[in-house]
Design a protein around this motif. Sequence first.
Motif, PDB file in Angstrom:
ATOM      1  N   PHE A 137       0.841  -1.212   0.000  1.00 28.15           N
ATOM      2  CA  PHE A 137       0.000   0.000   0.000  1.00 28.15           C
ATOM      3  C   PHE A 137       0.871   1.255   0.000  1.00 28.15           C
ATOM      4  N   ARG A 138       1.923   1.234   0.834  1.00 23.85           N
ATOM      5  CA  ARG A 138       2.805   2.395   0.923  1.00 23.85           C
ATOM      6  C   ARG A 138       3.566   2.601  -0.387  1.00 23.85           C
ATOM      7  N   SER A 139       3.936   1.505  -1.054  1.00 25.79           N
ATOM      8  CA  SER A 139       4.730   1.607  -2.282  1.00 25.79           C
ATOM      9  C   SER A 139       3.924   2.161  -3.461  1.00 25.79           C
ATOM     10  N   ILE A 140       2.593   2.011  -3.400  1.00 30.59           N
ATOM     11  CA  ILE A 140       1.765   2.525  -4.500  1.00 30.59           C
ATOM     12  C   ILE A 140       1.132   3.869  -4.153  1.00 30.59           C
ATOM     13  N   GLY A 141       1.648   4.498  -3.056  1.00 29.29           N
ATOM     14  CA  GLY A 141       1.249   5.876  -2.826  1.00 29.29           C
ATOM     15  C   GLY A 141       0.395   6.161  -1.611  1.00 29.29           C
ATOM     16  N   MET A 142       0.085   5.143  -0.747  1.00 29.90           N
ATOM     17  CA  MET A 142      -0.713   5.432   0.443  1.00 29.90           C
ATOM     18  C   MET A 142       0.115   6.272   1.425  1.00 29.90           C
ATOM     19  N   SER A 143      -0.450   7.383   1.842  1.00 26.91           N
ATOM     20  CA  SER A 143       0.259   8.272   2.762  1.00 26.91           C
ATOM     21  C   SER A 143       0.082   7.798   4.195  1.00 26.91           C
ATOM     22  N   ASN A 144       0.902   8.385   5.086  1.00 24.35           N
ATOM     23  CA  ASN A 144       0.805   8.056   6.508  1.00 24.35           C
ATOM     24  C   ASN A 144      -0.571   8.408   7.067  1.00 24.35           C
ATOM     25  N   SER A 145      -1.105   9.558   6.644  1.00 19.32           N
ATOM     26  CA  SER A 145      -2.426   9.983   7.145  1.00 19.32           C
ATOM     27  C   SER A 145      -3.517   9.026   6.690  1.00 19.32           C
ATOM     28  N   GLN A 146      -3.418   8.545   5.439  1.00 13.86           N
ATOM     29  CA  GLN A 146      -4.402   7.575   4.947  1.00 13.86           C
ATOM     30  C   GLN A 146      -4.284   6.245   5.702  1.00 13.86           C
ATOM     31  N   SER A 147      -3.025   5.858   5.978  1.00 19.97           N
ATOM     32  CA  SER A 147      -2.793   4.620   6.737  1.00 19.97           C
ATOM     33  C   SER A 147      -3.393   4.731   8.141  1.00 19.97           C
TER      34      SER A 147
END
Length: 826
Positions: free
Chosen positions: A732-742
């Motif tokens: 998820f992080r590698s395809i652009g999920m930000s910390n806030s979204q996580s």
Amino acid sequence: MLVKFILRNILEKKFRTFLIVFSITLSSALFFASSSISGSFQKMYLNKIRSTIGNADIKITSKENSDNMFIDSKEIRNNKLEYKIDAIEYFGVYSESKNKDMNVNIKGISLNDLQKMNPIKLEKKDSKEKFDEDKIIISDKTAEKYKLKVKDILNIKINGKSYPFKIYGIAKPQGIFANEVGYLTILTPLKTMEKHLNTDEKVTTIYAKAKNEYNLDSVMKDLSNSNKNYNVEETINKEILEYMQSNISTPLFIMLSVILVMSIFIIYSSFKVIAIERMPIIGTFRSVGATQKTTTFILLVESFIYGILGGIFGNILGIGVLRIIADFMNQFKNDGIETIVEFSSSHLIYSFLLAIAISILSAIVPIVMVNKHSIKDIVLNIQQEEELRSFKKLLISIILISASIGTQIFFKGTPSILLAMTVIISFMIGVVLLVPYIIEIFSILFKKISTYILGNESYLSFKNITSKVVTSNIALFVIGIATITAITSITLSVQNYITSGYDEYDYEVKINGIRDYDSVEKSINNITDIKNLYREYSSMYIEIEGTNEKISLLNGVNTDKYKEFYPKVNIEEDNGKLLDKLNKGRNIIIHEILAKRINTKIGDTIKLVINDEKKEYRVIGLMETNISSNGRYAIISKDNFLKDIEKYNNSLLLKINKESNYIKDKIEKKLKGLGTIVTTKHEEETEMKESNGNFMLILEGFVIMALFVGMFGLVNNLFISFIQRKHDIAIFRSIGMSNSQSKKMFIIEGIVSGIFGSGIGVLLGVGLLKMIPYLLKAMDISMEVLYSREIMLRYFILGIVVMVITSFITMFKSSKVSIIEEIKYE
């Protein structure tokens, strides 16, 4: 080498090792305490009794219905007795001041005889005098309170006449002087009491001890047969002792079973973590020739070591827990009885073996499962999550729930405690197995809707909560919420039940310990504020022939007044005629629970075994009441009672016009010196609440421990969840999920998990409360189970808050995941 490898693995993850060992320790400790408490309580109870009667095991007195309380000691002859000691036990009054009197418990007995039966130790004595004539011995507690010393004169009123007694000695507070609460005790020679009461060498009580080579029951039978005019009884009532022990140990074992389930779940989930973490090392061992048996053996040895550590610490902690429980359960502190911790080596051994069994059995499944993976998957640490929703688990869930409900509906008899517990645990397991399917259904229903409201992160959150690890977390949480909801409600129910027994009665003041009824009635006759009085006759533990049951409480009733003083006793099909029928022959009305226990219906006859004689009664009716908590209650007519029962208790219930404490004080002044105990109904209720309050605190303590263990399991499952989801988080992080979204995803996941976990947990708690009457039926307890909406709402909200807080742990650790490390094999 293997030993070093195993020890290194244990010491490497210190928190997890602590978690596993702590869970095993707690279970082992509580098992030890629960199994040992009955022995400790028995010792304290015996010490309480022995403080009064010493080593005597037989007591002989006049029969309750006798006109004369004195008996002739010369008539008691038996060569199987080690000793026979005569005593006059009487009551007097000591006037502290003009307006304050103190009851005196007078023991007329030879000092040499007393030292043989129940030794006392004199701190001070008049060495120039003999213990004879009007000499007395008092306790140092009495001497200190009233500033008395040796050779002082104490004026005691006996039957209204004042006698001067000279203090011969002052004794330590032991033996007959151990339990001076609300009265003072004096010892005087037997001859002195014979003179003052003009008994013609007759006594009130004979204490005896059987020779060791003879069976106590046979000696008592011989004495009863040869002295039919007297009452012969054992000084220690074993039936009361057994009843009190079962009332303590049974609830503790029920709570222990809940904690065992929690601990097994924690150890199981912990070994899942261990198995997952050890997969690369296990793969290395397997790739160089180690068999599945070898790697399984290594992990089992590790679980065995955890079991040994848990067993050792469990026994140490168990002794401490036993001491705390024993101290809480010591009802005799006010009587000077110290808290005793009693256990045997077998208790330690069984608790130790239980710890090892819990550890190994809980670890077997995850250990076997990890060894089923191929060497390639193990070496590459590829974790293939098994299909979550299988028809097999759903079928098992439905079968368990259906069987639990069906057993209660179709099995109409009285179940065993084992069957009732099996039904409850099966129901709980069935609902927990159903949790993933419930979550799946709600996820399908709300997944798309929530996307429009909360964004794509909520879609992922709903998808995540259907994963096996998260549903396991929710399942554990369901167990915790259900348990605390059920136990808190049961605690309220017990507190209500304790006082509900008094609701069956309608009186304000009660007089107990009546020896001379005529004198008592005469003394209170001129108190105009007494509206009505009722003489209550009762006897306990009457055997029913042909059964293993006993009537715990048998009342001989005055049929004209019974309903006035017992208005809430529900006699089935009673139009006011059944009570009258008690007077027309040998008839009895029994509790419906007792009727089921002995498989008896209206019209049947039962035989009561009283003093080895069989008395036949016809059952003319059934009743429902909380007067006796175990349902073993029955009533017969007063005339039949006095004809058949030789040893009984009798008391007076009073209805009054004025405030109960005012009348109580008035009655106490009138009855000074008669040895009676006057209490108000409110005082009895309060005392009952207080005596049971400590036990309820113990049960609540068990609940808190269970929740504490459950919280550890929850944290442990979060670690499993994190380990198994690191790869997904990295993608998820590698395809652009930000910390806030996580973070948003994990918070939504926590809220939804909390709603599902708390909601299902509260519903399961209600289901358990529906099942509890079945267990109470097995325990012969007729108690109404209360449902509190406030409690359910409180734990529902608390559950959501806890799950949201725990989601922050995953959120924090996910922010430190290395993307490259997790997807380097992609």
